[in-house]
Design a protein around this motif. Structure first.
Motif, PDB file in Angstrom:
ATOM      1  N   ALA A  11       0.833  -1.213   0.000  1.00 55.10           N
ATOM      2  CA  ALA A  11       0.000   0.000   0.000  1.00 55.10           C
ATOM      3  C   ALA A  11       0.865   1.260   0.000  1.00 55.10           C
ATOM      4  O   ALA A  11       0.430   2.315  -0.447  1.00 55.10           O
ATOM      5  N   GLN A  12       2.078   1.143   0.532  1.00 53.13           N
ATOM      6  CA  GLN A  12       2.975   2.301   0.515  1.00 53.13           C
ATOM      7  C   GLN A  12       3.924   2.247  -0.677  1.00 53.13           C
ATOM      8  O   GLN A  12       4.283   3.271  -1.244  1.00 53.13           O
ATOM      9  N   PRO A  15       2.253   3.590  -4.390  1.00 50.53           N
ATOM     10  CA  PRO A  15       2.171   5.032  -4.689  1.00 50.53           C
ATOM     11  C   PRO A  15       3.533   5.714  -4.750  1.00 50.53           C
ATOM     12  O   PRO A  15       3.727   6.608  -5.580  1.00 50.53           O
ATOM     13  N   PRO A 102       4.677   9.228   8.259  1.00 52.62           N
ATOM     14  CA  PRO A 102       4.349   9.346   6.843  1.00 52.62           C
ATOM     15  C   PRO A 102       5.053  10.548   6.221  1.00 52.62           C
ATOM     16  O   PRO A 102       5.075  11.615   6.812  1.00 52.62           O
ATOM     17  N   VAL A 105       5.041  13.332  -0.004  1.00 55.18           N
ATOM     18  CA  VAL A 105       5.645  12.841  -1.244  1.00 55.18           C
ATOM     19  C   VAL A 105       6.495  13.928  -1.905  1.00 55.18           C
ATOM     20  O   VAL A 105       7.564  13.651  -2.454  1.00 55.18           O
TER      21      VAL A 105
ATOM     22  N   ALA B 220       0.820   6.589   6.223  1.00 51.11           N
ATOM     23  CA  ALA B 220       1.782   6.846   5.148  1.00 51.11           C
ATOM     24  C   ALA B 220       1.166   6.436   3.809  1.00 51.11           C
ATOM     25  O   ALA B 220       1.310   7.142   2.809  1.00 51.11           O
ATOM     26  N   ALA B 221       0.453   5.293   3.829  1.00 55.38           N
ATOM     27  CA  ALA B 221      -0.162   4.810   2.586  1.00 55.38           C
ATOM     28  C   ALA B 221      -1.243   5.793   2.117  1.00 55.38           C
ATOM     29  O   ALA B 221      -1.311   6.136   0.932  1.00 55.38           O
ATOM     30  N   LEU B 223      -1.500   9.010   2.821  1.00 52.03           N
ATOM     31  CA  LEU B 223      -0.894  10.277   2.407  1.00 52.03           C
ATOM     32  C   LEU B 223      -0.239  10.147   1.034  1.00 52.03           C
ATOM     33  O   LEU B 223      -0.474  10.976   0.144  1.00 52.03           O
ATOM     34  N   SER B 224       0.547   9.081   0.849  1.00 53.13           N
ATOM     35  CA  SER B 224       1.261   8.996  -0.432  1.00 53.13           C
ATOM     36  C   SER B 224       0.297   8.711  -1.581  1.00 53.13           C
ATOM     37  O   SER B 224       0.459   9.254  -2.672  1.00 53.13           O
ATOM     38  N   ASN B 225      -0.747   7.885  -1.303  1.00 53.19           N
ATOM     39  CA  ASN B 225      -1.720   7.631  -2.374  1.00 53.19           C
ATOM     40  C   ASN B 225      -2.422   8.919  -2.788  1.00 53.19           C
ATOM     41  O   ASN B 225      -2.595   9.200  -3.975  1.00 53.19           O
TER      42      ASN B 225
END
Lengths: 230, 426
Positions: A11-12, A15, A102, A105, B220-221, B223-225
Motif C-alpha cells: 500500500a505504501q 504510490p 508518513p 511525497v 503513510a499509505a 498520504l502517499s496515495n
C-alpha cells in the motif's frame, strides 16, 4: 536516476513507486530484504530508498552490508521509527538521509533530487548536447526558443541517450536501463518509445538527432540531421 | 537512567541502614561504659566500706576523735600490693585533711559525697609520668548517726578503659564490615527493585515503537496515495483535486495527533540527565521569537517581548523546552483576534526563571481553568474546531515543564485574555 525502493507494505510501495516514476526516475520496487540484497548485487543503483523494518533482512542491515561492500550510492532511510536514537542509528549505519513516515511525497521527491545532486555522475540540473537542453527536474526539453514537455518514459530514454552522447546503445542496453527489474518489455517497446520521443522532439526540431544504427541500436548525434539535410 | 536510580537506591539504603547501625553501636558502647563504671564503683564502694568499718570513733585526750591506727592504708599497716588504690584520704567533719596515703591531696575537701572521674598525671616510680583516669569516691562516714569525717579513695580505670577500647575497636570493625555488606546488599536490592520498572519501561518503549509503526504505516499509505493522485498529469477535475487535498490535510493532522500522543506516552516522569544541558533562556526565546514573527504578521497580531538582557541559565532539554514555550505562544496566537496583543516575558523571581506568555485574546471561562491541562480537554468544541488542534498542546507543555522540575500555571479572564506562566528552577 535508477532507484531501488525497498518497502514491505504494498500500500505504501505502489504510490511511492508511481510518484518517483512520474518524476522521471526508473524505480525497482522490492518488498523483501533478502530479495533486495540479491538485487543490489546484480545491478548498480543511483539511490537506495530503504524501509527499516523488512522481512528477512532489515533495512538497517541492508544499508550496513551495502556500505561494507564498498558501494557509494546514496541511501535514504524511510521509516516509521522516529526517536532521535533511531535516527542516529540509521545515519550511523551508512544512510545519507533519514525520513520519518508518513512522508510528504513532495518532500521525498525533493530529497531524492538533493541526493541525486551528490552523485559523482551529477552533471547539473540540465543535461546539454549541442544546443539541446534537458531539464531534469521539470522533464522539459528546450532548444532555442522552443520547449516541449516529455512524459516520464520519454524523458528517461532521452536522459539515458544524453548521458551517453555519440555512443551506440543496443536495444538490450536500453531495455536494461529503462525497464524495471523483472518486467518484460514487449519486443517492439524500445522501437515504439524511440518513435514517440522523436515525435516530441519534432517540436524543437531535433527529431533526427536520434539516429538508428541498423542492426545495433540507437545513438544521439546532433550531426545526424546535417547528414540527412545537408 | 536505571543505573543512576539503582545507585541512588543503594546510597539511601546504605545511609539509612548505616545510621541505624551507628546509633545501635553507640548505644551498645554507652551501655558497656555504664556497666564497666558500675563494676568499678561497686568495687570502690566495697573497699571504702571496709576501710570505713575499721575506723574507730572514741574519746582521745578528752575529745571524741576518729582513730585510724588500725585502718588499712591510712593506719600503721602497710597496704597490700594488690589493693589497686592509688590514694586514700581522711578528712574530718569540717572537711579538713587529717591523714592520707598515696598522692598528696588538697588540704580542704572541696566536694562531698560523690563518685568522680578524674584525669591525673601519675608518676609510676621512674622519671616517666603518664596520664591516667581515676575513679574517686568521697564517702561520708557516720558514727551513731553523727558525721565524723569523709573518706576519699581513688582507683585507676585503666583496666576498664582497655576493655572499653577493645570493645570500641570491635564495634568500629563490625560497623564498617556491616556497612560494606549493606552497600553491596543495597546495590543488589536496588537491582531487584529496578527489574519491574525496567521491564515496564522497556514494555512502554516497545509499545510506543510498535504503535508508532502500526499507526503510521496506514497513514503513510493514505498520504502517499492521495499525493500521487494530486501529482497525476492531465487530471484537471477540480472537485477530485479538492477531495485529495482534504485527504492529505486530514492525514497530516492525524500524523500530528499520533506524534503528540506518542510524545506524551514516551516522556513519562523525569528526564534522563544526559539530555539536560546548561542553556541560556534568553537565547532560546530569541530563536523562538524569530520563528514566530511570520505567523504573528500573517495573523495581524502585535507581538511584544520583554526579555532580561542578562543571561538566564537553566539546566534543560533545549528542544523540549522550546516546544513547551512554542505550544503556549501558538496557543496565545490561536485565541487572539486580529490586532490583538501577544506578549512574551522572561525574568527572575525568587531564584526561579519565569517565562510568561500573555495574550489579549478571548480568555478561558473560570469553570474550565482547572481542566485545561488535561489531555484532549477542549474548552469549546466549536471554538476548537475553528482553529484546529486536539487539546494536547497544553498537556504536552505541562508535562515538559514538570519533567524539568518546574511549574506551569494559568490566569485568565473571559473576554480579556490569558496569561500562562512557566517557572523553572535556576
Amino acid at each position: 536516476m535508477r532507484i531501488l525502493l525497498v518497502e514491505d507494505d504494498v500500500a505504501q510501495l505502489e504510490p511511492l513507486q508511481t510518484a518517483l516514476s512520474q518524476a522521471g526516475h526508473i524505480v525497482d520496487g522490492v518488498e523483501d530484504g533478502a530479495i533486495a540484497k540479491w538485487v543490489i548485487c546484480q545491478r548498480d543503483y543511483d539511490l537506495l530508498i530503504l524501509d527499516w523494518m523488512l522481512p528477512e533482512i532489515s533495512g538497517l542491515d541492508l544499508c550496513r552490508q551495502y556500505r561494507q561492500a564498498g558501494k557509494t550510492a546514496p541511501v535514504l532511510m524511510l521509516t516509521a521509527k522516529d526517536t532521535t536514537l533511531d535516527k542516529v542509528t540509521g545515519l550511523d549505519a551508512g544512510a545519507d538521509d533519514y525520513l520519518v513516515k508518513p512522508t510528504d511525497v513532495f518532500e521525498l521527491l525533493a530529497r531524492v533530487r538533493a541526493l541525486g545532486r551528490r552523485s559523482p555522475l551529477w552533471q547539473g540540473e540540465t543535461l546539454q548536447i549541442a544546443d539541446l537542453q534537458l531539464h531534469l527536474s521539470t522533464l522539459i526539453v528546450e532548444r532555442g526558443q522552443a520547449t516541449v514537455e516529455l512524459s516520464a518514459r520519454e524523458f528517461q530514454l532521452l536522459e539515458y541517450l544524453m548521458r551517453h552522447p555519440h555512443q551506440v546503445l543496443s536495444r538490450d542496453q536500453i531495455e536494461q536501463a529503462l525497464w524495471e527489474w523483472g518486467s518484460e518489455p514487449e519486443s517492439n517497446a524500445t522501437t515504439t518509445l524511440v518513435r514517440r520521443l522523436r515525435q516530441r522532439l519534432q517540436v524543437v526540431g531535433a527529431a533526427d538527432w536520434i539516429e538508428t544504427v541498423y542492426g545495433i541500436g540507437y545513438r544521439i548525434n546532433p550531426e545526424a540531421s546535417k547528414k540527412l539535410h545537408p | 537512567m536505571f543505573n543512576r536510580s539503582r545507585r541512588n537506591l543503594a546510597h539511601w539504603f546504605t545511609l539509612s541502614m548505616g545510621s541505624i547501625l551507628v546509633i545501635f553501636a553507640g548505644t551498645l558502647y554507652y551501655q558497656e561504659t555504664l556497666q564497666q563504671l558500675g563494676v568499678i564503683d561497686s568495687l570502690l564502694y566495697k573497699k571504702a566500706r571496709i576501710i570505713a568499718g575499721n575506723i574507730q570513733y572514741k574519746l582521745y585526750q578528752g575529745k571524741k576523735r576518729a582513730i585510724l591506727k588500725n585502718v588499712p592504708l591510712l593506719g600503721n599497716n602497710p597496704p597490700s600490693p594488690d589493693s589497686e588504690i592509688i590514694y586514700a584520704r581522711w578528712y574530718d567533719a569540717e572537711g579538713k585533711l587529717k591523714r592520707f596515703f598515696g598522692v598528696p591531696p588538697q588540704e580542704q575537701l572541696s566536694k562531698t559525697a560523690e563518685f568522680q572521674t578524674i584525669k591525673t598525671t601519675y608518676n609510676s616510680g621512674s622519671s616517666t609520668s603518664k596520664v591516667i583516669w581515676l575513679r574517686q569516691l568521697t564517702l561520708p562516714v557516720q558514727h551513731q548517726g553523727k558525721l565524723i569525717g569523709y573518706l576519699q579513695m581513688a582507683m585507676p580505670m585503666t583496666r576498664a578503659q582497655e576493655s572499653l577500647n577493645r570493645f570500641l575497636l570491635l564495634l568500629i570493625l563490625t560497623v564498617l564490615m556491616a556497612l560494606a555488606a549493606t552497600s553491596l546488599m543495597g546495590w543488589f536490592l536496588g537491582g531487584l527493585a529496578m527489574l519491574p520498572i525496567r521491564d515496564s519501561y522497556e514494555q512502554l518503549q516497545r509499545f510506543t515503537a510498535n504503535a508508532s509503526h502500526e499507526l503510521r504505516a496506514p497513514l503513510a499509505a493514505i498520504l502517499s496515495n492521495a499525493q500521487v493522485g494530486l501529482l497525476a498529469p492531465g487530471d484537471q477535475d477540480a472537485a477530485k483535486h479538492l477531495r485529495l487535498e482534504k485527504i492529505v490535510a486530514v492525514a497530516k493532522s492525524m500524523n500530528t495527533l499520533i506524534g503528540n500522543l506518542l510524545f506524551l506516552a514516551r516522556r513519562v516522569g523525569c528526564l534522563a540527565p544526559e539530555s539536560l544541558k546548561q542553556i541560556d533562556l534568553s537565547d532560546l526565546l530569541k530563536e523562538l521569537i524569530e520563528s514566530q514573527t511570520t505567523q504573528t504578521v500573517a495573523q495581524h497580531l502585535n507581538f511584544n517581548c520583554d526579555l532580561l538582557p542578562q543571561e538566564i541559565v537553566v539546566k534543560a532539554d533545549p528542544e523540549l523546552l522550546y516546544q513547551a514555550v512554542m505550544n503556549l505562544v501558538s496557543n496565545a496566537c490561536k485565541y487572539t483576534p486580529a490586532d490583538g496583543l501577544v506578549e512574551l516575558r522572561l525574568f527572575i523571581d525568587c531564584h526561579r526563571a519565569v517565562i510568561q506568555v500573555e495574550d489579549s485574546g478571548i480568555g478561558i471561562p473560570a469553570a474550565d481553568l482547572p481542566h485545561i491541562f488535561e489531555r484532549f480537554y477542549q474548552v469549546d468544541k466549536q471554538r476548537q474546531s475553528s482553529v484546529g488542534g486536539f487539546g494536547l498542546g497544553l498537556a504536552i507543555a505541562q508535562q515538559i515543564v514538570l519533567a524539568h522540575g518546574g511549574n506551569l500555571s494559568v490566569k485568565s479572564k473571559l473576554g480579556q485574555g490569558s496569561m500562562f506562566q512557566i517557572e523553572l528552577p535556576l
